[in-house]
Design an enzyme around this catalytic site. Sequence first.
Site, PDB file in Angstrom:
ATOM      1  N   LYS A  69       0.844  -1.206   0.000  1.00 58.29           N
ATOM      2  CA  LYS A  69       0.000   0.000   0.000  1.00 58.29           C
ATOM      3  C   LYS A  69       0.876   1.252   0.000  1.00 58.29           C
ATOM      4  O   LYS A  69       0.602   2.215  -0.719  1.00 58.29           O
ATOM      5  CB  LYS A  69      -0.943  -0.017   1.209  1.00 58.29           C
ATOM      6  CG  LYS A  69      -2.039  -1.075   1.076  1.00 58.29           C
ATOM      7  CD  LYS A  69      -2.808  -1.308   2.360  1.00 58.29           C
ATOM      8  CE  LYS A  69      -3.733  -2.528   2.214  1.00 58.29           C
ATOM      9  NZ  LYS A  69      -4.402  -2.912   3.449  1.00 58.29           N
ATOM     10  N   GLN A 113      -4.279  -1.762   9.725  1.00 57.23           N
ATOM     11  CA  GLN A 113      -4.128  -3.086   9.106  1.00 57.23           C
ATOM     12  C   GLN A 113      -4.635  -4.185  10.043  1.00 57.23           C
ATOM     13  O   GLN A 113      -4.245  -4.236  11.217  1.00 57.23           O
ATOM     14  CB  GLN A 113      -2.646  -3.322   8.758  1.00 57.23           C
ATOM     15  CG  GLN A 113      -2.386  -4.602   7.990  1.00 57.23           C
ATOM     16  CD  GLN A 113      -3.046  -4.620   6.600  1.00 57.23           C
ATOM     17  OE1 GLN A 113      -3.009  -3.637   5.872  1.00 57.23           O
ATOM     18  NE2 GLN A 113      -3.648  -5.748   6.240  1.00 57.23           N
ATOM     19  N   ASP A 136     -11.017   2.677   4.182  1.00 62.02           N
ATOM     20  CA  ASP A 136     -11.276   1.237   4.078  1.00 62.02           C
ATOM     21  C   ASP A 136     -12.777   0.957   4.080  1.00 62.02           C
ATOM     22  O   ASP A 136     -13.201  -0.166   3.801  1.00 62.02           O
ATOM     23  CB  ASP A 136     -10.640   0.491   5.268  1.00 62.02           C
ATOM     24  CG  ASP A 136      -9.370  -0.252   4.877  1.00 62.02           C
ATOM     25  OD1 ASP A 136      -9.185  -0.513   3.667  1.00 62.02           O
ATOM     26  OD2 ASP A 136      -8.578  -0.562   5.778  1.00 62.02           O
TER      27      ASP A 136
END
Length: 310
Positions: A69, A113, A136
């Site tokens: 990412k 994460q 997200d």
Amino acid sequence: MSIEEYRLKNKRIRDPMSILIDGKKTAQDIKNEIAARVAEIKQAGGKQPHLAAILVGEDGASQTYVGAKVKACEEVGFTSTLVRLAAEVSEEELLQTVEDINQNLDIDGLIVQLPLPAHISVDKVTNRIRPEKDVDGFTPANVGRLTLNWPAYVSATPYGIVELLKRYQIETSGKHCVVIGRSHIVGSPMSILMARNGYPGNATVTLTHSKTKDLATICRMADVLIVAIGKPEFVTADMVKPGAVVIDVGIHRIVDETKKTGFRLIGDVKYDEVAPIASAITPVPGGVGPMTIAALLYNTLQSAEKKVFG
Ligand code: NAP
């Protein structure tokens, strides 16, 4: 029924192969579009979009995902910040880190994460992220907005799939879409997206899970089959209607001594036997996977440009 029997019975089967839905190429196209937009923003004197990621602990797969990412941010001209915290970090300290990023005016998007260590509540941490920075799409606010068909940050994997369906002009209206798996990050939002009034969407959706009875029969009724079960090569040809569009979300590493790395990636679908009977299919690797990062970058750009919450 064998593949050959399927072929003989169903004239709609394309010969010799179905359309390969190329996620790698599509993701690169999207990244190029994002990079072009960032260049325009900079040219006009604007601020580079900025994505922050929090990584807790030393989990190898998580480090790889976060690394990819960060690298993708560089590729498109975003600023990125990686906050690394020890696996023993307290929940309170993690929540404070989220809060600091919430308050940081330079940062447009924040991802934490997953998975997190067992002593930390994922729900608490997710809920602490400001919905405006939740690129997200995991917070209750964004999931609620998605359900209401309001502008929302959509979880990156389902969003990437929607983008593939769009760019490959796959018809979904009036089709029967079967989704295998109801996770919060993939199956559930996917089912909402396919059922909503829009394109892609307007499908009649069946959301299946581990308590579903006679899954194979339900799968065989699908015009669009989206598989996020997390079981290697679970979906076999006898579970797929000839001519169906098959989207494989699964990613599994299996040992392969013939590869330099010693492993190869496979999906939730038995590609070799399903591809010949599907009208279109995503491969693994190179299908849904690369789209997930492209979608995350896109959400971050949307945030920088205040396109979702205004
Ligand atoms: P998950 O959280 O483990 O969810 C799996 C789902 O499958 C659950 O809803 C489960 O049902 C259902 N299931 C399990 N066994 C079943 C059965 N026998 N019949 C029907 N349904 C069954 O998985 P996930 O996070 O959604 O991920 C799924 C796969 O996609 C994994 O391989 C993951 O690595 C991959 N993935 C890939 C990307 C990408 O970027 N390509 C992103 C995310 C995930 P219950 O709810 O009843 O337990």
